[in-house]
Design a protein around this motif. Structure first.
Motif, PDB file in Angstrom:
ATOM      1  N   GLY A  45       0.807  -1.216   0.000  1.00 33.78           N
ATOM      2  CA  GLY A  45       0.000   0.000   0.000  1.00 33.78           C
ATOM      3  C   GLY A  45       0.837   1.262   0.000  1.00 33.78           C
ATOM      4  O   GLY A  45       0.501   2.241  -0.689  1.00 33.78           O
ATOM      5  N   ALA A  46       1.947   1.243   0.747  1.00 31.47           N
ATOM      6  CA  ALA A  46       2.824   2.411   0.785  1.00 31.47           C
ATOM      7  C   ALA A  46       3.485   2.646  -0.575  1.00 31.47           C
ATOM      8  O   ALA A  46       3.592   3.797  -1.039  1.00 31.47           O
ATOM      9  CB  ALA A  46       3.887   2.229   1.872  1.00 31.47           C
ATOM     10  N   LEU A  47       3.925   1.572  -1.227  1.00 35.73           N
ATOM     11  CA  LEU A  47       4.564   1.718  -2.535  1.00 35.73           C
ATOM     12  C   LEU A  47       3.567   2.187  -3.593  1.00 35.73           C
ATOM     13  O   LEU A  47       3.911   3.013  -4.453  1.00 35.73           O
ATOM     14  CB  LEU A  47       5.198   0.388  -2.954  1.00 35.73           C
ATOM     15  N   LEU A  48       2.338   1.673  -3.534  1.00 32.25           N
ATOM     16  CA  LEU A  48       1.322   2.119  -4.490  1.00 32.25           C
ATOM     17  C   LEU A  48       0.989   3.593  -4.274  1.00 32.25           C
ATOM     18  O   LEU A  48       0.775   4.337  -5.235  1.00 32.25           O
ATOM     19  CB  LEU A  48       0.066   1.262  -4.345  1.00 32.25           C
ATOM     20  N   THR A  49       0.948   4.007  -3.009  1.00 37.78           N
ATOM     21  CA  THR A  49       0.641   5.403  -2.716  1.00 37.78           C
ATOM     22  C   THR A  49       1.747   6.326  -3.219  1.00 37.78           C
ATOM     23  O   THR A  49       1.480   7.338  -3.892  1.00 37.78           O
ATOM     24  CB  THR A  49       0.445   5.604  -1.211  1.00 37.78           C
ATOM     25  N   THR A  50       2.998   5.992  -2.905  1.00 40.12           N
ATOM     26  CA  THR A  50       4.110   6.829  -3.366  1.00 40.12           C
ATOM     27  C   THR A  50       4.224   6.806  -4.883  1.00 40.12           C
ATOM     28  O   THR A  50       4.607   7.817  -5.492  1.00 40.12           O
ATOM     29  CB  THR A  50       5.429   6.356  -2.738  1.00 40.12           C
ATOM     30  N   GLY A  51       3.894   5.673  -5.501  1.00 39.91           N
ATOM     31  CA  GLY A  51       3.921   5.608  -6.958  1.00 39.91           C
ATOM     32  C   GLY A  51       2.924   6.548  -7.597  1.00 39.91           C
ATOM     33  O   GLY A  51       3.225   7.217  -8.597  1.00 39.91           O
ATOM     34  N   ARG A  52       1.744   6.642  -7.008  1.00 36.25           N
ATOM     35  CA  ARG A  52       0.733   7.543  -7.559  1.00 36.25           C
ATOM     36  C   ARG A  52       1.061   9.002  -7.275  1.00 36.25           C
ATOM     37  O   ARG A  52       0.730   9.887  -8.076  1.00 36.25           O
ATOM     38  CB  ARG A  52      -0.639   7.169  -7.006  1.00 36.25           C
ATOM     39  N   LEU A  53       1.690   9.269  -6.139  1.00 35.99           N
ATOM     40  CA  LEU A  53       2.143  10.631  -5.878  1.00 35.99           C
ATOM     41  C   LEU A  53       3.228  11.039  -6.879  1.00 35.99           C
ATOM     42  O   LEU A  53       3.244  12.168  -7.380  1.00 35.99           O
ATOM     43  CB  LEU A  53       2.675  10.735  -4.446  1.00 35.99           C
ATOM     44  N   THR A  54       4.138  10.102  -7.161  1.00 34.74           N
ATOM     45  CA  THR A  54       5.177  10.371  -8.157  1.00 34.74           C
ATOM     46  C   THR A  54       4.569  10.593  -9.527  1.00 34.74           C
ATOM     47  O   THR A  54       4.977  11.491 -10.281  1.00 34.74           O
ATOM     48  CB  THR A  54       6.170   9.200  -8.199  1.00 34.74           C
ATOM     49  N   TRP A  55       3.583   9.767  -9.872  1.00 32.94           N
ATOM     50  CA  TRP A  55       2.909   9.925 -11.161  1.00 32.94           C
ATOM     51  C   TRP A  55       2.208  11.281 -11.258  1.00 32.94           C
ATOM     52  O   TRP A  55       2.274  11.953 -12.294  1.00 32.94           O
ATOM     53  CB  TRP A  55       1.889   8.800 -11.347  1.00 32.94           C
ATOM     54  N   ALA A  56       1.541  11.703 -10.182  1.00 39.62           N
ATOM     55  CA  ALA A  56       0.831  12.979 -10.203  1.00 39.62           C
ATOM     56  C   ALA A  56       1.802  14.139 -10.407  1.00 39.62           C
ATOM     57  O   ALA A  56       1.512  15.087 -11.159  1.00 39.62           O
ATOM     58  CB  ALA A  56       0.044  13.162  -8.905  1.00 39.62           C
ATOM     59  N   PHE A  57       2.970  14.051  -9.758  1.00 39.60           N
ATOM     60  CA  PHE A  57       3.960  15.113  -9.914  1.00 39.60           C
ATOM     61  C   PHE A  57       4.544  15.094 -11.321  1.00 39.60           C
ATOM     62  O   PHE A  57       4.808  16.159 -11.915  1.00 39.60           O
ATOM     63  CB  PHE A  57       5.055  14.948  -8.870  1.00 39.60           C
ATOM     64  N   ALA A  58       4.755  13.895 -11.884  1.00 43.28           N
ATOM     65  CA  ALA A  58       5.245  13.800 -13.255  1.00 43.28           C
ATOM     66  C   ALA A  58       4.183  14.255 -14.247  1.00 43.28           C
ATOM     67  O   ALA A  58       4.501  14.882 -15.266  1.00 43.28           O
ATOM     68  CB  ALA A  58       5.662  12.358 -13.558  1.00 43.28           C
ATOM     69  N   ARG A  59       2.912  13.951 -13.977  1.00 47.15           N
ATOM     70  CA  ARG A  59       1.828  14.404 -14.841  1.00 47.15           C
ATOM     71  C   ARG A  59       1.784  15.925 -14.926  1.00 47.15           C
ATOM     72  O   ARG A  59       1.495  16.506 -15.975  1.00 47.15           O
ATOM     73  CB  ARG A  59       0.500  13.883 -14.303  1.00 47.15           C
ATOM     74  N   ASP A  60       2.103  16.579 -13.798  1.00 44.42           N
ATOM     75  CA  ASP A  60       2.109  18.041 -13.761  1.00 44.42           C
ATOM     76  C   ASP A  60       3.383  18.631 -14.351  1.00 44.42           C
ATOM     77  O   ASP A  60       3.526  19.855 -14.395  1.00 44.42           O
ATOM     78  CB  ASP A  60       1.944  18.530 -12.323  1.00 44.42           C
ATOM     79  N   GLY A  61       4.321  17.762 -14.765  1.00 45.59           N
ATOM     80  CA  GLY A  61       5.561  18.248 -15.366  1.00 45.59           C
ATOM     81  C   GLY A  61       6.605  18.663 -14.362  1.00 45.59           C
ATOM     82  O   GLY A  61       7.492  19.459 -14.688  1.00 45.59           O
ATOM     83  N   GLY A  62       6.550  18.122 -13.146  1.00 46.11           N
ATOM     84  CA  GLY A  62       7.473  18.542 -12.104  1.00 46.11           C
ATOM     85  C   GLY A  62       8.701  17.678 -11.948  1.00 46.11           C
ATOM     86  O   GLY A  62       9.580  17.996 -11.141  1.00 46.11           O
ATOM     87  N   LEU A  63       8.797  16.568 -12.690  1.00 48.02           N
ATOM     88  CA  LEU A  63       9.941  15.664 -12.576  1.00 48.02           C
ATOM     89  C   LEU A  63      10.758  15.668 -13.857  1.00 48.02           C
ATOM     90  O   LEU A  63      10.223  15.947 -14.937  1.00 48.02           O
ATOM     91  CB  LEU A  63       9.471  14.228 -12.300  1.00 48.02           C
ATOM     92  N   PRO A  64      12.055  15.366 -13.763  1.00 50.86           N
ATOM     93  CA  PRO A  64      12.807  15.108 -14.996  1.00 50.86           C
ATOM     94  C   PRO A  64      12.212  13.905 -15.726  1.00 50.86           C
ATOM     95  O   PRO A  64      11.770  12.946 -15.097  1.00 50.86           O
ATOM     96  CB  PRO A  64      14.227  14.817 -14.489  1.00 50.86           C
ATOM     97  N   TYR A  65      12.176  13.976 -17.038  1.00 53.19           N
ATOM     98  CA  TYR A  65      11.571  12.924 -17.866  1.00 53.19           C
ATOM     99  C   TYR A  65      10.104  12.695 -17.473  1.00 53.19           C
ATOM    100  O   TYR A  65       9.624  11.562 -17.391  1.00 53.19           O
ATOM    101  CB  TYR A  65      12.355  11.618 -17.745  1.00 53.19           C
ATOM    102  N   SER A  66       9.400  13.780 -17.232  1.00 52.16           N
ATOM    103  CA  SER A  66       7.998  13.686 -16.831  1.00 52.16           C
ATOM    104  C   SER A  66       7.129  12.952 -17.851  1.00 52.16           C
ATOM    105  O   SER A  66       6.262  12.158 -17.447  1.00 52.16           O
ATOM    106  CB  SER A  66       7.436  15.083 -16.571  1.00 52.16           C
ATOM    107  N   PRO A  67       7.293  13.166 -19.172  1.00 52.79           N
ATOM    108  CA  PRO A  67       6.437  12.428 -20.119  1.00 52.79           C
ATOM    109  C   PRO A  67       6.577  10.910 -19.980  1.00 52.79           C
ATOM    110  O   PRO A  67       5.607  10.185 -20.221  1.00 52.79           O
ATOM    111  CB  PRO A  67       6.935  12.912 -21.487  1.00 52.79           C
ATOM    112  N   PHE A  68       7.756  10.428 -19.599  1.00 54.50           N
ATOM    113  CA  PHE A  68       7.957   8.989 -19.445  1.00 54.50           C
ATOM    114  C   PHE A  68       7.296   8.468 -18.164  1.00 54.50           C
ATOM    115  O   PHE A  68       6.567   7.475 -18.179  1.00 54.50           O
ATOM    116  CB  PHE A  68       9.460   8.678 -19.428  1.00 54.50           C
ATOM    117  N   PHE A  69       7.542   9.152 -17.046  1.00 52.52           N
ATOM    118  CA  PHE A  69       7.012   8.674 -15.770  1.00 52.52           C
ATOM    119  C   PHE A  69       5.527   8.988 -15.593  1.00 52.52           C
ATOM    120  O   PHE A  69       4.904   8.466 -14.666  1.00 52.52           O
ATOM    121  CB  PHE A  69       7.808   9.282 -14.612  1.00 52.52           C
ATOM    122  N   SER A  70       4.959   9.812 -16.448  1.00 53.75           N
ATOM    123  CA  SER A  70       3.527  10.108 -16.347  1.00 53.75           C
ATOM    124  C   SER A  70       2.679   9.156 -17.178  1.00 53.75           C
ATOM    125  O   SER A  70       1.460   9.312 -17.239  1.00 53.75           O
ATOM    126  CB  SER A  70       3.251  11.549 -16.794  1.00 53.75           C
TER     127      SER A  70
END
Length: 240
Positions: A45-70
């Motif tokens: 559950g913790a990994l799924l939660t952090t994965g979705r938080l990471t995805w949300a930040f990548a979706r917003d364009g806040g991570l390097p290589y955001s198009p890949f991780f989103s």
């Protein structure tokens, strides 16, 4: 005892100290195994939660290589790449404990400070800008009481952040020293260099708002097509 094992993380330690010859009592072993199973069951559950938080930040364009991780897997309909990134980070972060328990505990304490700061910084900016800058909302603390709550929150976090940087004992030593301030400053410098180096200070415009949530309007469909620009949504991954 069962409830105690859930609510108290060091339940097995207390029971072993208070039971005569705990090594021969099966109850202590049972609680140890139970606690291990409880901790292990929370990991997915913790990994799924952090994965979705990471995805949300990548979706917003806040991570390097955001198009890949989103990207969202068309087969599993979950953000596979963002979840794998979070899992890999947790695995490598756990290796710190093998090398140095002091470094690991310092990193955990720094994470607590960063969590406090994430709560207080928006309130600090709100104090500077004034509560009149907030949009209309259903729950409103008012100008006077809301300002008081924001001020107390910022003061509380500032006070306890300083306490978290104090050494654990006086006199201290190299191994017993509290390095939270060093790690926190180093982490901020690293994040800032990556942020400016990747040009996110120019391209990141904030979180994607799906529907006017703050105004109480029901959000519309999540995806209009298979591919949406990172500023408006996310990409559908057809490779899986």
């Amino acid at each position: 005892m069962v409830v105690y094992s859930y609510v108290c993380l060091d339940a097995a330690t207390h029971l072993s100290e208070e039971i005569d010859k705990p090594e021969i009592h099966g109850a202590v072993l049972f609680l140890l195994i139970w606690l291990d199973l409880v901790f292990i069951s929370t990991v997915p559950g913790a990994l799924l939660t952090t994965g979705r938080l990471t995805w949300a930040f990548a979706r917003d364009g806040g991570l390097p290589y955001s198009p890949f991780f989103s990207r969202i897997s068309s087969r599993y309909e979950v953000p596979v790449y963002a979840t794998l990134l979070s899992t890999a980070f947790c695995l490598f972060f756990g290796l710190i404990y093998i090398g140095s328990t002091v470094a690991f505990n310092t990193s955990i304490s720094s994470a607590i400070v960063f969590a406090f700061l994430s709560y207080s910084l928006p309130q600090a900016f709100l104090l500077l800008a004034g509560r009149d800058s907030l949009p209309q909302r259903h729950f409103n603390l008012g100008k006077v009481f809301g300002t008081l709550v924001n001020f107390l929150s910022v003061a509380f976090v500032a006070f306890f952040s300083i306490l978290f940087c104090f050494p654990f004992s006086i006199p201290t030593s190299v191994t017993a020293m509290n390095y939270v301030s060093v790690v926190a400053v180093a982490a901020l410098l690293l994040i800032a260099s990556l942020w400016w180096g990747a040009g996110k200070n120019r391209s990141f415009t904030g979180p994607v708002m799906v529907g006017d949530v703050l105004q109480g309007i029901e959000p519309g469909p999540h995806v209009d097509g298979t591919t949406v620009s990172p500023s408006k949504g996310w990409d559908q991954d057809d490779s899986d």
